[in-house]
Structure formats: C-alpha cells, structure tokens
Design a protein around this motif. Structure first.
Motif, PDB file in Angstrom:
ATOM      1  N   TRP A  25      18.771  -3.495   4.851  1.00 62.46           N
ATOM      2  CA  TRP A  25      18.045  -2.896   3.745  1.00 62.46           C
ATOM      3  C   TRP A  25      17.138  -1.788   4.284  1.00 62.46           C
ATOM      4  O   TRP A  25      16.418  -1.983   5.266  1.00 62.46           O
ATOM      5  N   HIS A  26      17.180  -0.649   3.626  1.00 64.28           N
ATOM      6  CA  HIS A  26      16.445   0.542   4.068  1.00 64.28           C
ATOM      7  C   HIS A  26      15.317   0.836   3.080  1.00 64.28           C
ATOM      8  O   HIS A  26      15.499   0.742   1.869  1.00 64.28           O
ATOM      9  N   TYR A  27      14.164   1.225   3.613  1.00 63.16           N
ATOM     10  CA  TYR A  27      12.971   1.455   2.790  1.00 63.16           C
ATOM     11  C   TYR A  27      12.304   2.778   3.178  1.00 63.16           C
ATOM     12  O   TYR A  27      12.174   3.092   4.366  1.00 63.16           O
ATOM     13  N   SER A  28      11.854   3.515   2.177  1.00 64.01           N
ATOM     14  CA  SER A  28      10.967   4.666   2.366  1.00 64.01           C
ATOM     15  C   SER A  28       9.765   4.439   1.474  1.00 64.01           C
ATOM     16  O   SER A  28       9.929   4.158   0.281  1.00 64.01           O
ATOM     17  N   GLY A  29       8.546   4.558   2.027  1.00 68.48           N
ATOM     18  CA  GLY A  29       7.411   4.230   1.194  1.00 68.48           C
ATOM     19  C   GLY A  29       6.108   4.868   1.594  1.00 68.48           C
ATOM     20  O   GLY A  29       5.933   5.324   2.734  1.00 68.48           O
ATOM     21  N   ASP A  30       5.189   4.915   0.612  1.00 68.00           N
ATOM     22  CA  ASP A  30       3.805   5.337   0.822  1.00 68.00           C
ATOM     23  C   ASP A  30       2.943   4.079   0.845  1.00 68.00           C
ATOM     24  O   ASP A  30       2.981   3.280  -0.103  1.00 68.00           O
ATOM     25  N   LEU A  31       2.153   3.903   1.907  1.00 69.25           N
ATOM     26  CA  LEU A  31       1.342   2.702   2.078  1.00 69.25           C
ATOM     27  C   LEU A  31      -0.143   3.036   2.095  1.00 69.25           C
ATOM     28  O   LEU A  31      -0.572   3.953   2.802  1.00 69.25           O
ATOM     29  N   LEU A  32      -0.898   2.283   1.312  1.00 71.81           N
ATOM     30  CA  LEU A  32      -2.356   2.306   1.343  1.00 71.81           C
ATOM     31  C   LEU A  32      -2.820   0.953   1.870  1.00 71.81           C
ATOM     32  O   LEU A  32      -2.495  -0.086   1.288  1.00 71.81           O
ATOM     33  N   THR A  33      -3.559   0.953   2.970  1.00 70.55           N
ATOM     34  CA  THR A  33      -3.950  -0.289   3.643  1.00 70.55           C
ATOM     35  C   THR A  33      -5.464  -0.384   3.742  1.00 70.55           C
ATOM     36  O   THR A  33      -6.124   0.570   4.171  1.00 70.55           O
ATOM     37  N   PRO A  58      -9.951 -13.947  13.895  1.00 76.36           N
ATOM     38  CA  PRO A  58      -9.130 -14.815  13.046  1.00 76.36           C
ATOM     39  C   PRO A  58      -9.315 -14.599  11.552  1.00 76.36           C
ATOM     40  O   PRO A  58      -8.462 -15.006  10.763  1.00 76.36           O
ATOM     41  N   GLY A  59     -10.415 -13.965  11.136  1.00 80.25           N
ATOM     42  CA  GLY A  59     -10.635 -13.722   9.722  1.00 80.25           C
ATOM     43  C   GLY A  59     -10.164 -12.370   9.232  1.00 80.25           C
ATOM     44  O   GLY A  59     -10.432 -11.996   8.084  1.00 80.25           O
ATOM     45  N   ALA A  60      -9.430 -11.628  10.054  1.00 83.63           N
ATOM     46  CA  ALA A  60      -8.976 -10.295   9.663  1.00 83.63           C
ATOM     47  C   ALA A  60      -7.863 -10.384   8.617  1.00 83.63           C
ATOM     48  O   ALA A  60      -6.943 -11.194   8.723  1.00 83.63           O
ATOM     49  N   VAL A  61      -7.966  -9.520   7.602  1.00 83.69           N
ATOM     50  CA  VAL A  61      -7.026  -9.487   6.478  1.00 83.69           C
ATOM     51  C   VAL A  61      -6.621  -8.037   6.218  1.00 83.69           C
ATOM     52  O   VAL A  61      -7.442  -7.124   6.361  1.00 83.69           O
ATOM     53  N   ALA A  62      -5.378  -7.831   5.832  1.00 86.88           N
ATOM     54  CA  ALA A  62      -4.929  -6.511   5.361  1.00 86.88           C
ATOM     55  C   ALA A  62      -4.433  -6.650   3.937  1.00 86.88           C
ATOM     56  O   ALA A  62      -3.576  -7.496   3.645  1.00 86.88           O
ATOM     57  N   LEU A  63      -4.987  -5.853   3.039  1.00 85.31           N
ATOM     58  CA  LEU A  63      -4.517  -5.746   1.657  1.00 85.31           C
ATOM     59  C   LEU A  63      -3.808  -4.402   1.541  1.00 85.31           C
ATOM     60  O   LEU A  63      -4.419  -3.354   1.776  1.00 85.31           O
ATOM     61  N   ILE A  64      -2.519  -4.439   1.197  1.00 83.89           N
ATOM     62  CA  ILE A  64      -1.672  -3.249   1.291  1.00 83.89           C
ATOM     63  C   ILE A  64      -0.984  -2.993  -0.044  1.00 83.89           C
ATOM     64  O   ILE A  64      -0.391  -3.906  -0.634  1.00 83.89           O
TER      65      ILE A  64
END
Length: 267
Positions: A25-33, A58-64
């Motif tokens: 599966w191939h993806y092209s995308g714009d990401l806001l992190t 250990p408390g690090a989170v990424a909302l994307i």
C-alpha cells in the motif's frame, strides 16, 4: 468447483468487491504533528503485557493529523479519488518490548471504511471519525509551506469534538519529532465467535515502512486543546508540557510486518 477471491471481505468470484487490495500500500500525505508530555501512568494503562513504558521520556505523546492519498501497486485508485483519499488523526506513544523501544498507536480515527479495514489487518485500533486540516497550496488564500503559514486541524467522533489545534510554521527543522520514529508494535485481536472461548486471533506484531521519502520538516508553534467525550478517552492523555510541533509532507510504502508473539492473552 467454485471459489471466491479477494484480499478482504467481501470475497466474490472476481475479487473486485474486496474492501482493500493486497499490499503493498502506497501513501502520500501532509502531516501535522504535536508532541507533548503527559502523566506516564496514563500511557502505562494503555500498554498490554508484555509491553512496558519506554525507559526515556515515558510520558511522551504524539498527536498527528494526516491528509492522505493512498493506492495499491496498480495506482488505479488515484484516478478514482473516492477510493484513494482519506484523513486521519492518531495518537502515538512509545513503549519497550524485550529491551527495544517501539512506537505504538493507541488511538486513531479515520473517515473511510477502507482505512478501517487496513487498520484491522495491521493492528491499528481504528474508529470512524470526522477529521479536517488546512491544506497548503501555492496560490490563493491557502497557506504556503513557508515561515508564518498557519494551519488548523480538528478531530471529532460520535458528534463530539475531541481535539482542535492551530499550527504556525516557524522554520525548517532537522527533525519532525521522535515519538513516532520507531518501528510500530501492535496487537491483532479478534474474539472467538464461540462464547467464552477467548480470542481467535491474538498476535503481537511489528510493522514499519518498507520505504519512506519526505520533504523538509518544518518546526511550528502550536496551540492544542483536548475535550472530554463519553465514548472516547483521548482527554485522559492530558497535555502537561508541550515538546514540539511539526509539518511535513511524506511518501510511505507499507508491505507487511513480522509476528513477535502469539497466544499471549489466553481467555
């Protein structure tokens, strides 16, 4: 003797009705992190055995937020955009398994059925949601990918807003974050159709990109709010300390994963 075909349901004589095609599966995308720190115990409660908290941060989170075009190897979906375009918002934490650090998606919402089906296969806990983000464009009122450009992003599910954010690009960056920078470790779970029989599918799997390419990463200033919901728990991962925010355009290929353990949960 008749047979049915297709990579996923529904299987038919031709296989053309299958909800998703076979990988790659191939993806092209714009990401806001947006990366931030929360209470590590709120991360720990989302990690099933044998996963443990990451040794560092250990408390690090990424909302994307991600605005995708995707396709199979034939690329045919790109000329039938309803089958190619979708949006998602997802939450990534880090964890440890046998001394190695992994990324793990703990929440994810998408707006197309085929994306949910791919998630079932990969181990992503995908749910249906309403996701929107500002798209860059070199002309007109849309933001350019340049210093000062401003982007908005929203996430809602079951008629309730779960998150909203604004990003203002500041400068090119050598990094686009660290939380989502490891191989993914996920569980593939499916309850038995027989009552009381536990799980028919119980796998711990490792996946990652078969290939990856990307444009320049941009550091950003971000303002993000999380909201309570009776059916979602994103707000439990409260924002205690922002780490960083980023914009990046990427291209990714996914082509399968690796089984780490099976039959761990029992009943």
């Amino acid at each position: 003797m008749s047979s049915v075909r297709g990579y996923f349901h529904p299987k038919t004589a031709s296989g053309s009705s299958s909800l998703i095609p076979a990988p790659p599966w191939h993806y092209s995308g714009d990401l806001l992190t947006f990366e931030y720190r929360t209470d590590p115990e709120r991360v720990r409660e989302l990690l099933p055995d044998p996963l443990e908290l990451a040794a560092e941060d250990p408390g690090a989170v990424a909302l994307i937020w991600a605005d995708w075009q995707s396709c199979s190897a034939s690329r045919e979906e790109l000329l039938d955009p309803v089958r190619a375009q979708y949006k998602e918002a997802f939450v990534v934490v880090r964890c440890s398994y046998q001394g190695r650090t992994y990324s793990r998606c703990v929440y994810i919402w998408v707006d197309k059925d085929f994306a949910i089906a791919r998630g079932l296969h990969q181990g992503y806990p995908k749910k249906l949601g309403s996701i929107h983000q500002t798209r860059p464009h070199p002309y007109g009122p849309a933001p350019r990918v340049a210093a000062g450009a401003r982007f908005g992003a929203t996430l809602a599910a079951a008629d309730r807003r779960l998150a909203e954010a604004t990003f203002t690009l500041r400068e090119e960056s050598a990094t686009h974050g660290f939380v989502n920078g490891h191989p993914m470790i996920h569980n593939r779970w499916l309850p038995s159709v027989e009552k009381g029989k536990g799980l028919a599918l119980d796998e711990l799997v490792e996946t990652g990109a078969a290939s990856f390419e990307a444009g320049a990463a941009w550091a950003a200033d971000a303002e993000v709010s999380l909201f309570e919901s009776p059916t979602e728990e994103l707000a439990r991962l409260e924002i205690r300390e922002p780490i960083g925010a980023y914009f990046r355009q990427v291209g990714v290929v996914w082509d399968g994963g690796r089984l780490l353990e099976t039959g761990m949960t029992g009943t």
